[in-house]
Motif scaffolding. Structure first.
Motif, PDB file in Angstrom:
ATOM      1  N   ARG A   1      59.456  49.510  23.407  1.00 32.33           N
ATOM      2  CA  ARG A   1      58.451  49.054  23.745  1.00 32.33           C
ATOM      3  C   ARG A   1      57.535  48.177  25.107  1.00 32.33           C
ATOM      4  O   ARG A   1      58.723  46.897  25.567  1.00 32.33           O
ATOM      5  CB  ARG A   1      57.965  48.196  22.656  1.00 32.33           C
ATOM      6  N   LYS A   2      56.996  48.392  26.006  1.00 32.29           N
ATOM      7  CA  LYS A   2      56.409  47.635  27.070  1.00 32.29           C
ATOM      8  C   LYS A   2      54.929  47.513  26.977  1.00 32.29           C
ATOM      9  O   LYS A   2      55.095  45.855  27.007  1.00 32.29           O
ATOM     10  CB  LYS A   2      56.412  48.287  28.537  1.00 32.29           C
ATOM     11  N   SER A   3      54.373  47.965  26.283  1.00 33.44           N
ATOM     12  CA  SER A   3      52.928  47.760  26.538  1.00 33.44           C
ATOM     13  C   SER A   3      52.495  47.619  25.052  1.00 33.44           C
ATOM     14  O   SER A   3      53.182  48.443  24.033  1.00 33.44           O
ATOM     15  CB  SER A   3      52.291  48.517  27.044  1.00 33.44           C
ATOM     16  N   TYR A   4      51.242  46.916  24.746  1.00 28.18           N
ATOM     17  CA  TYR A   4      51.094  46.761  23.161  1.00 28.18           C
ATOM     18  C   TYR A   4      51.661  46.385  22.390  1.00 28.18           C
ATOM     19  O   TYR A   4      52.570  47.480  21.358  1.00 28.18           O
ATOM     20  CB  TYR A   4      50.526  48.588  22.740  1.00 28.18           C
ATOM     21  N   PRO A   5      52.538  45.403  22.503  1.00 27.82           N
ATOM     22  CA  PRO A   5      53.497  44.403  22.285  1.00 27.82           C
ATOM     23  C   PRO A   5      53.027  44.371  20.595  1.00 27.82           C
ATOM     24  O   PRO A   5      51.873  44.435  20.240  1.00 27.82           O
ATOM     25  CB  PRO A   5      52.796  42.869  22.796  1.00 27.82           C
ATOM     26  N   ARG A   6      54.431  44.643  19.691  1.00 26.53           N
ATOM     27  CA  ARG A   6      54.503  44.626  18.612  1.00 26.53           C
ATOM     28  C   ARG A   6      54.717  43.441  17.630  1.00 26.53           C
ATOM     29  O   ARG A   6      54.732  42.246  18.066  1.00 26.53           O
ATOM     30  CB  ARG A   6      55.054  46.022  17.418  1.00 26.53           C
ATOM     31  N   THR A   7      54.055  43.463  16.046  1.00 26.35           N
ATOM     32  CA  THR A   7      54.201  42.054  15.845  1.00 26.35           C
ATOM     33  C   THR A   7      54.852  42.172  14.532  1.00 26.35           C
ATOM     34  O   THR A   7      54.613  40.892  13.463  1.00 26.35           O
ATOM     35  CB  THR A   7      52.209  41.650  14.946  1.00 26.35           C
ATOM     36  N   THR A   8      55.657  42.861  13.887  1.00 26.56           N
ATOM     37  CA  THR A   8      56.534  43.048  13.214  1.00 26.56           C
ATOM     38  C   THR A   8      57.989  42.562  13.602  1.00 26.56           C
ATOM     39  O   THR A   8      58.675  43.598  14.260  1.00 26.56           O
ATOM     40  CB  THR A   8      56.899  43.997  11.950  1.00 26.56           C
ATOM     41  N   ALA A   9      58.527  41.561  12.819  1.00 27.02           N
ATOM     42  CA  ALA A   9      59.957  40.994  13.381  1.00 27.02           C
ATOM     43  C   ALA A   9      60.573  42.022  13.179  1.00 27.02           C
ATOM     44  O   ALA A   9      61.672  42.579  14.024  1.00 27.02           O
ATOM     45  CB  ALA A   9      60.201  40.217  11.956  1.00 27.02           C
ATOM     46  N   TYR A  10      60.741  43.057  13.120  1.00 25.29           N
ATOM     47  CA  TYR A  10      61.469  44.889  12.149  1.00 25.29           C
ATOM     48  C   TYR A  10      61.739  45.196  13.755  1.00 25.29           C
ATOM     49  O   TYR A  10      62.598  45.903  13.861  1.00 25.29           O
ATOM     50  CB  TYR A  10      61.709  45.352  11.337  1.00 25.29           C
ATOM     51  N   ASP A  11      60.786  45.367  14.191  1.00 22.43           N
ATOM     52  CA  ASP A  11      60.594  46.222  15.394  1.00 22.43           C
ATOM     53  C   ASP A  11      61.596  45.300  16.662  1.00 22.43           C
ATOM     54  O   ASP A  11      62.096  46.062  17.939  1.00 22.43           O
ATOM     55  CB  ASP A  11      59.233  46.181  15.779  1.00 22.43           C
ATOM     56  N   TYR A  12      61.487  43.831  16.629  1.00 29.39           N
ATOM     57  CA  TYR A  12      62.313  43.860  17.819  1.00 29.39           C
ATOM     58  C   TYR A  12      63.945  43.489  17.749  1.00 29.39           C
ATOM     59  O   TYR A  12      64.040  43.149  16.869  1.00 29.39           O
ATOM     60  CB  TYR A  12      61.877  42.200  17.789  1.00 29.39           C
ATOM     61  N   ASP A  13      64.213  43.497  18.322  1.00 27.32           N
ATOM     62  CA  ASP A  13      66.475  44.114  18.719  1.00 27.32           C
ATOM     63  C   ASP A  13      66.744  42.953  18.548  1.00 27.32           C
ATOM     64  O   ASP A  13      67.933  43.236  18.458  1.00 27.32           O
ATOM     65  CB  ASP A  13      66.181  44.958  20.115  1.00 27.32           C
ATOM     66  N   TYR A  14      66.984  41.878  19.865  1.00 33.31           N
ATOM     67  CA  TYR A  14      67.101  40.820  20.339  1.00 33.31           C
ATOM     68  C   TYR A  14      66.203  39.579  19.498  1.00 33.31           C
ATOM     69  O   TYR A  14      65.189  39.565  20.021  1.00 33.31           O
ATOM     70  CB  TYR A  14      67.891  40.567  21.540  1.00 33.31           C
ATOM     71  N   TRP A  15      67.344  37.925  19.758  1.00 38.56           N
ATOM     72  CA  TRP A  15      66.949  37.191  19.163  1.00 38.56           C
ATOM     73  C   TRP A  15      67.698  35.695  19.715  1.00 38.56           C
ATOM     74  O   TRP A  15      68.934  35.950  19.823  1.00 38.56           O
ATOM     75  CB  TRP A  15      66.745  36.671  17.496  1.00 38.56           C
ATOM     76  N   GLY A  16      66.536  34.884  19.882  1.00 38.04           N
ATOM     77  CA  GLY A  16      67.475  33.690  20.092  1.00 38.04           C
ATOM     78  C   GLY A  16      67.860  33.226  19.211  1.00 38.04           C
ATOM     79  O   GLY A  16      67.674  33.505  17.943  1.00 38.04           O
ATOM     80  N   GLN A  17      68.777  31.820  19.744  1.00 37.93           N
ATOM     81  CA  GLN A  17      68.885  31.128  18.154  1.00 37.93           C
ATOM     82  C   GLN A  17      68.137  29.952  17.317  1.00 37.93           C
ATOM     83  O   GLN A  17      68.114  29.651  16.001  1.00 37.93           O
ATOM     84  CB  GLN A  17      69.960  30.469  19.110  1.00 37.93           C
ATOM     85  N   GLY A  18      66.694  29.965  18.204  1.00 35.66           N
ATOM     86  CA  GLY A  18      65.729  29.189  17.626  1.00 35.66           C
ATOM     87  C   GLY A  18      65.595  27.977  18.393  1.00 35.66           C
ATOM     88  O   GLY A  18      66.303  27.233  18.580  1.00 35.66           O
ATOM     89  N   THR A  19      64.154  26.868  17.766  1.00 36.06           N
ATOM     90  CA  THR A  19      64.004  25.094  18.361  1.00 36.06           C
ATOM     91  C   THR A  19      63.195  24.987  17.889  1.00 36.06           C
ATOM     92  O   THR A  19      62.216  25.390  17.148  1.00 36.06           O
ATOM     93  CB  THR A  19      63.346  25.737  19.673  1.00 36.06           C
ATOM     94  N   GLN A  20      63.426  24.282  17.003  1.00 42.69           N
ATOM     95  CA  GLN A  20      63.219  23.637  16.080  1.00 42.69           C
ATOM     96  C   GLN A  20      61.810  22.576  16.315  1.00 42.69           C
ATOM     97  O   GLN A  20      61.724  22.176  17.547  1.00 42.69           O
ATOM     98  CB  GLN A  20      63.479  22.157  15.093  1.00 42.69           C
ATOM     99  N   VAL A  21      60.643  22.996  16.493  1.00 41.97           N
ATOM    100  CA  VAL A  21      59.336  22.288  15.906  1.00 41.97           C
ATOM    101  C   VAL A  21      58.594  21.123  14.671  1.00 41.97           C
ATOM    102  O   VAL A  21      58.839  22.039  13.708  1.00 41.97           O
ATOM    103  CB  VAL A  21      58.169  22.856  16.835  1.00 41.97           C
ATOM    104  N   THR A  22      58.508  20.184  14.510  1.00 40.23           N
ATOM    105  CA  THR A  22      58.226  19.730  14.008  1.00 40.23           C
ATOM    106  C   THR A  22      56.399  18.799  13.970  1.00 40.23           C
ATOM    107  O   THR A  22      56.950  17.622  14.981  1.00 40.23           O
ATOM    108  CB  THR A  22      59.326  18.669  13.300  1.00 40.23           C
ATOM    109  N   VAL A  23      56.337  19.136  12.996  1.00 38.77           N
ATOM    110  CA  VAL A  23      54.788  18.156  13.713  1.00 38.77           C
ATOM    111  C   VAL A  23      54.478  17.076  12.814  1.00 38.77           C
ATOM    112  O   VAL A  23      54.029  17.584  11.650  1.00 38.77           O
ATOM    113  CB  VAL A  23      53.510  19.109  13.543  1.00 38.77           C
ATOM    114  N   SER A  24      53.924  15.689  12.466  1.00 39.90           N
ATOM    115  CA  SER A  24      53.887  14.950  11.702  1.00 39.90           C
ATOM    116  C   SER A  24      52.407  14.732  11.800  1.00 39.90           C
ATOM    117  O   SER A  24      51.975  14.593  12.383  1.00 39.90           O
ATOM    118  CB  SER A  24      54.546  13.754  11.548  1.00 39.90           C
ATOM    119  N   SER A  25      51.869  14.460  10.172  1.00 41.15           N
ATOM    120  CA  SER A  25      50.536  14.363  10.353  1.00 41.15           C
ATOM    121  C   SER A  25      50.180  12.854  10.744  1.00 41.15           C
ATOM    122  O   SER A  25      50.994  12.093  10.613  1.00 41.15           O
ATOM    123  CB  SER A  25      50.046  14.048   8.724  1.00 41.15           C
TER     124      SER A  25
END
Length: 126
Positions: free
Chosen positions: A102-126
């Protein structure tokens, strides 16, 4: 193949800001729609934001609309997520992903995505 590496996560207080980065290598970055997703403990991975190959079209989850901004710099092969007015409920591991079909009209479902990063943690304290 696309390799994705996220950075910029951390521990912040409610109301603070963070900017996440996603550095891409491999297949031509500028040809793909890209997205950010997040996953909190015990919850399913959920859509956060997505952007078309040119940056001209963006989508946001209702929960982050008006607070988060997705952008990309194709010259640097990098995508960003500017997160303002952070809330404790934004706490999660944030992942960037590439949709090589997909180039345009980006999709919103994880299933449609082919490659993923390893992730980065975000923690928000109250």
């Amino acid at each position: 193949q696309v390799q994705l590496v996220e950075s910029g996560g951390g521990l912040v207080q409610a109301g603070d800001s963070l900017r996440l980065s996603c550095a891409a290598s491999g297949r031509t970055f500028s040809n793909n729609a890209m997205g950010w997703f997040r996953q909190a403990p015990g919850k399913e991975r959920e859509f956060v934001a997505a952007i078309s190959y040119s940056g001209g079209t963006t989508n946001y989850a209702d929960s982050v609309k008006g607070r988060f901004t997705i952008s990309r710099d194709n010259a640097k092969n990098t995508m960003y997520l500017q997160m303002n007015s952070l809330k404790p409920e934004d706490t999660a591991v944030y992942y960037c992903a590439a949709d090589v079909n997909r180039k345009s009209y980006p999709r919103t479902t994880a299933y449609d995505y082919d490659y993923w990063g390893q992730g980065t943690q975000v923690t928000v304290s109250s």
